[in-house]
Design an enzyme around this catalytic site. Structure first.
Site, PDB file in Angstrom:
ATOM      1  CD  GLU A  52      65.727 -76.532 -28.301  1.00  0.00           C
ATOM      2  OE1 GLU A  52      64.537 -76.415 -28.651  1.00  0.00           O
ATOM      3  OE2 GLU A  52      66.449 -77.510 -28.612  1.00  0.00           O
ATOM      4  CG  ASP A  70      62.770 -81.207 -33.282  1.00  0.00           C
ATOM      5  OD1 ASP A  70      62.465 -80.214 -32.599  1.00  0.00           O
ATOM      6  OD2 ASP A  70      62.352 -82.352 -33.019  1.00  0.00           O
ATOM      7  CG  ASP A 108      53.150 -78.264 -16.941  1.00  0.00           C
ATOM      8  OD1 ASP A 108      54.025 -78.010 -17.794  1.00  0.00           O
ATOM      9  OD2 ASP A 108      53.357 -79.018 -15.978  1.00  0.00           O
TER      10      ASP A 108
END
Length: 688
Positions: free
Chosen positions: A439, A436, A501
């Site tokens: 970023e 996970d 979204d």
């Protein structure tokens, strides 16, 4: 019913010398003649000057053209073979001094702009008969300056770039966004970030593609009023750093390639500029679902709940490729030992799961919280990303607290992390891991690393490399230049809602986008979404029943399926629908996907494809975001609207057979209000 609907020099006479005659004065009658002569001389001179200027202009015009490209002081245009303008780029940070330009073979060079000296060139390259490419470079020679070029949409549809919170296909941007760092980000925490998977690549329906060079300190913005994407290179107020020993001179360099059609130019770009995976992940991951504890139990998971979940999977007759134990199985974040209160007798637990035929995966992340026992180890061994001074670890806030992030440019940090994963594998028989985060947006604004990073998204690349030893069944959520990591890349977390979204409608546009970016082994995340109370459509704490069913049907036609909220949380009808579609996935979809997965290693071509892949001249196919192809011959049209048991379907030209046995031989065809029951998904097989 549905309906198918382009000065003469004078002679000298020698003779005796005489007093020159008295010159005659011009009288009134001679003055007009003098005026006419003077005017004639002026006109002749003007004509000569004009001719010289015209000749020079012709020469300059010749210099400022190369094959199908016209260079101007404020930008350039590219035409296709029939002289249509298909690409426009505007120079926003300065204009070229065209008098400083020259042409040498297929290269146009300029060394002066309106603001000073620069290095600029456009080089023409014809790599194959059907492709024309242009290498463009604008380098400033003064520190502190930025370079910005603005690419016009040019009335075309564009694809690529990045995963986004609100995903559309083709791209759709709203408002004005000043250029910001084009780095991987967490769109769940910040909806304005670029997403977890991105590449510096865009493609248009008019067969034009652009790839920004890796060396560029790249920032992306847009202006919806001007209909442009803003490409900017800068070091000021930026996480990008020049390479060691180099001055911070901004350089914007990229390649623009034009082809015969959108499909063939994309194939060329993928083969030329993208990495390819080296192997296909485990066949079982394609055929059978992954089951995760996350949406069902969140951080409250424990031994009893995990074992019951596994038992229920078997009791209801479902297969399992991987059982994923998600968040909070350790006492603190950053540790690799099981919480003894929540997971007593952990060795016995894993042996029981193994005896029942389950392969187990663990959720993992790159953070070590400050209250973890491993935080002191990381500080002492200098394993963390550090503050700019390099003396102290940098603290970061993530969704589970505050801590430091492992520095994956440091071989010691990589080995420390990998050794713990290997130990879990050895001690408990853990098969793989769900990697996970990763970023770049989780790095602090100012930081230092063991190996300097010119491009901060390199951090994402280094993190994804940690999955390589486990790539048969590994799952990764972030990616940058990571296409050769032979594992599944999952879509970012979805909310349990219908819309674009981060909802159900966003799945097809996002899968198509990351497929175009070169990531083909795709896991579309959990069926029904995260089921967070404040982001879930439904009154029972579960995702809306109809939404769950339609999500399940769509997932059955993706490369892999993942459950968390189980079908038996609803009723027996939902369980039967789930059995039907997991079986359809295994017998119809997986064999075709596996065949295409093998081709990916050589071609990089998408497994999940847009309709224009086989119908590039069809304007309608360029805009469809609710249908997709598996390969060239299986077209899928799921229902994505609440309360609907019908939908409009577009069939590209060709002969198609529906899942109901209907034949459609004319095309292209619009099917209006095509009936699709709640337990169905519309799909069509191309027959010729």
């Amino acid at each position: 019913m549905y309906q198918i609907v382009q000065g003469t020099v004078g002679d000298l006479y020698p003779g005796p010398f005489r007093k020159p005659p008295k010159q005659k004065k011009w009288g009134r009658q001679g003055r007009p003649m003098l005026l006419a002569i003077t005017l004639g001389v002026v006109l002749v001179m003007a004509a000569i000057v004009a001719w010289c200027y015209y000749s020079a202009s012709l020469r300059r015009a010749e210099i400022l053209k190369t094959e199908l490209l016209d260079l101007k002081s404020d930008g350039f245009i590219i035409r296709n073979q029939v002289n249509e303008v298909i690409f426009r780029m505007f120079f926003r940070s300065g204009s070229l001094d065209l008098d400083s330009c020259s042409k040498e073979g297929g290269i146009l060079r300029c060394d002066q702009s309106g603001t000073g000296k620069l290095n600029f060139f456009i080089q023409t390259v014809r790599p194959k008969d059907t492709v024309m490419c242009y290498r463009v470079r604008w380098e400033e020679l003064e520190e502190g300056r930025s370079v910005e070029h603005a690419m016009s949409y040019n009335g075309s549809h564009w694809y690529g770039g990045a995963e986004q919170a609100i995903q559309h296909w083709p791209m759709s941007v709203e408002g004005q966004q000043p250029p910001k760092p084009f780095i991987t980000g967490d769109v769940y925490s910040n909806r304005q970030d670029f997403g977890s998977i991105l590449e510096r690549y865009w493609l248009s329906a008019n067969a034009t593609a652009i790839k920004i060079n890796d060396s560029v300190p790249f920032h992306l913005g847009w202006d919806d009023e001007e209909k442009v994407l803003r490409f900017q290179a800068r070091y000021n107020d930026s996480p990008y750093k020049p390479l060691p020993g180099q001055a911070p001179l901004a350089e914007l360099s990229y390649r623009v390639c034009v082809g015969r059609d959108v499909t063939s130019i994309h194939k060329y770009m993928v083969r030329r500029y993208f990495n390819k995976p080296s192997k296909v992940p485990s066949e079982a991951m394609f055929r059978q679902p992954i089951w995760s504890t996350w949406a069902l139990h969140k951080t409250a998971v424990d031994r009893e709940k995990l074992l019951k979940y596994a038992s229920d999977i078997q009791k209801h007759g479902f297969n399992c490729s991987l059982l994923e134990l998600d968040d909070r199985y350790t006492s603190d974040y950053g540790e690799f030992t099981f919480d003894p209160v929540k997971f007593p007798n952990v060795s016995t637990m894993f042996q029981s799961l193994k005896d029942d035929g389950f392969l187990v995966s663990l959720w993992i992340h790159p953070f070590v919280n400050y209250d973890s026992a491993n935080f002191g180890v990381g500080v002492e061994s200098e394993l963390f990303v550090r503050e700019p001074s390099g003396q102290l670890p940098a603290l970061v806030r993530w969704w589970n607290g505050i801590g430091s992030i492992l520095d994956f440019t440091n071989p010691d940090a990589r080995e420390w992390f990998a050794s713990h994963l290997r130990a879990l594998k050895t001690e408990y028989g853990i098969t793989s891991f769900n990697f996970d985060a990763g970023e770049t947006s989780y790095l602090p604004k100012q930081f230092s690393t063991y190996a300097p990073m010119h491009d901060p998204s390199t951090f994402t690349r280094r993190y994804t490399e940690m999955a390589i030893p486990f790539n048969d069944r590994a799952v990764v959520r972030s990616g940058y230049q990571s296409q050769n990591i032979s594992c599944f890349f999952r879509l970012f977390d979805r909310d349990s809602v219908w819309g674009y979204d981060l909802g159900l409608k966003s799945i097809i546009p996002t899968v198509l986008t990351i497929s175009i970016l070169g990531y083909q082994f795709i896991l579309p995340d959990m069926i029904g979404g995260n089921a967070f109370p404040n982001r879930t459509l439904g009154s029972t704490g579960l995702p809306d029943r109809e939404l769950y069913i339609r999500w399940l049907e769509l997932s059955a036609f993706m490369p892999a399926m993942q459950f968390s909220i189980p079908p038996w949380a609803y009723d027996e009808e939902v369980v039967e629908i789930a059995r039907k579609f997991t079986a359809l996935h295994e017998t119809l979809v997986a064999p075709r996907v596996l065949e295409l997965a093998g081709e990916v290693l050589d071609t990089g071509d998408p497994i999940i494809r847009p309709l224009w892949w086989i119908s590039w001249e069809d304007e309608a196919a360029h805009k469809i975001d609710s249908q997709f192809l598996i390969g060239d011959d299986l077209m899928v049209a799921p229902v994505l609207e609440p309360g609907k048991q019908e939908r409009d379907i577009y069939l590209p030209a060709g002969r198609w057979r529906s899942y109901k046995g209907e034949h459609f031989d004319k095309g292209p065809i619009h099917l209006t209000d095509y009936p699709v029951d709640l337990d169905e998904i519309a799909y069509f097989v191309w027959t010729g």
